[in-house]
Write a protein that holds these residues in place. Structure first.
Motif, PDB file in Angstrom:
ATOM      1  N   ASP A  94       0.815  -1.214   0.000  1.00 21.76           N
ATOM      2  CA  ASP A  94       0.000   0.000   0.000  1.00 21.76           C
ATOM      3  C   ASP A  94       0.846   1.259   0.000  1.00 21.76           C
ATOM      4  O   ASP A  94       0.340   2.360   0.177  1.00 21.76           O
ATOM      5  CB  ASP A  94      -0.954   0.014   1.197  1.00 21.76           C
ATOM      6  N   PRO A 153      -6.551  -0.960  -6.503  1.00 19.33           N
ATOM      7  CA  PRO A 153      -5.756  -0.188  -5.544  1.00 19.33           C
ATOM      8  C   PRO A 153      -4.745   0.769  -6.179  1.00 19.33           C
ATOM      9  O   PRO A 153      -4.681   1.927  -5.799  1.00 19.33           O
ATOM     10  CB  PRO A 153      -5.056  -1.271  -4.717  1.00 19.33           C
ATOM     11  N   TYR A 169      -2.699  -9.879  -7.492  1.00 22.60           N
ATOM     12  CA  TYR A 169      -2.012 -10.342  -6.291  1.00 22.60           C
ATOM     13  C   TYR A 169      -2.970 -11.289  -5.589  1.00 22.60           C
ATOM     14  O   TYR A 169      -4.091 -10.900  -5.235  1.00 22.60           O
ATOM     15  CB  TYR A 169      -1.641  -9.172  -5.384  1.00 22.60           C
ATOM     16  N   PHE A 174      -4.745  -5.845  -8.469  1.00 26.01           N
ATOM     17  CA  PHE A 174      -4.278  -4.855  -7.499  1.00 26.01           C
ATOM     18  C   PHE A 174      -3.602  -3.658  -8.159  1.00 26.01           C
ATOM     19  O   PHE A 174      -3.301  -2.669  -7.484  1.00 26.01           O
ATOM     20  CB  PHE A 174      -3.321  -5.490  -6.473  1.00 26.01           C
ATOM     21  N   CYS A 175      -3.387  -3.715  -9.466  1.00 25.83           N
ATOM     22  CA  CYS A 175      -2.608  -2.645 -10.080  1.00 25.83           C
ATOM     23  C   CYS A 175      -2.856  -2.587 -11.578  1.00 25.83           C
ATOM     24  O   CYS A 175      -2.904  -3.628 -12.231  1.00 25.83           O
ATOM     25  CB  CYS A 175      -1.132  -2.914  -9.807  1.00 25.83           C
TER      26      CYS A 175
END
Length: 193
Positions: A94, A153, A169, A174-175
């Motif tokens: 994070d 995220p 992930y 997640f990206c």
């Protein structure tokens, strides 16, 4: 480390060993497949492709799309990026932005941050703040969602010409990372020490 990452490492080291004593791609492919068997045929073909072919940002981003990066990238993916002057940009946890391949840098960006790339001597450095070659790391951009409509995220905005890809992930997106060529970096206003 996952079983697949362990197997990829074994295959990569075997390919490197064979390549050190033989430059016949067909013979290397045959020996690697004999050693590891047909169940790893796709992984072997992928790793040999990374090792032997020229990639651009679009091709590498396509190869990385929807990969689960819990254990990171395969060594040959990073070698491929480096030898083709490509940079892979992803988020980690994070609080980090990571650049890998032709530029290896990371930056703290808890809740997001703005960075830029500056060249000092022959090395590109990731610096916080606005400047040429900017990259904005955005934590939970409400306008970027995964296939399941969950907010991703990590996403990025940049002026650098690039090709995006989605990274997972543990099975969850997640990206939205990206790949760019260092040839597309703006050299204006760069300092040398």
């Amino acid at each position: 480390m996952s079983y697949m990452m362990d197997k990829a490492n074994d295959i990569e080291y075997f390919i490197e060993g064979l390549s050190a004593v033989c430059n016949d791609k067909n013979l290397i492919t045959k020996k690697v497949k004999e050693r590891f068997g047909s169940e790893y045929s796709k992984l072997i073909d992928y790793l040999l492709l990374l090792e032997n072919e020229k990639f651009n940002a679009k091709a590498l981003a396509a190869a990385l799309n929807n990969r689960d990066l819990e254990d990171g990238f395969f060594r040959f993916e990073l070698k491929c990026a480096e030898k083709n002057n490509l940079v892979i940009v992803t988020g980690y946890s994070d609080d980090l932005i990571e650049l890998d391949g032709a530029i290896k840098q990371e930056g703290d960006c808890f809740n997001g941050e703005i960075f830029h790339l500056e060249k000092y001597n022959d090395e590109w450095l990731l610096k916080k703040g606005y400047g040429c070659n900017s990259i904005s790391a955005i934590w939970y951009d409400q306008n970027k969602t995964a296939e399941n409509l969950e907010v991703i995220p990590w996403t990025y905005k940049t002026e650098i010409s690039n090709q995006s890809f989605f990274a997972k992930y543990r099975g969850e997106t997640f990206c939205e990372g990206f790949v760019f060529s260092i040839e597309h970096l703006n050299m204006d206003n760069q300092e040398t020490l």
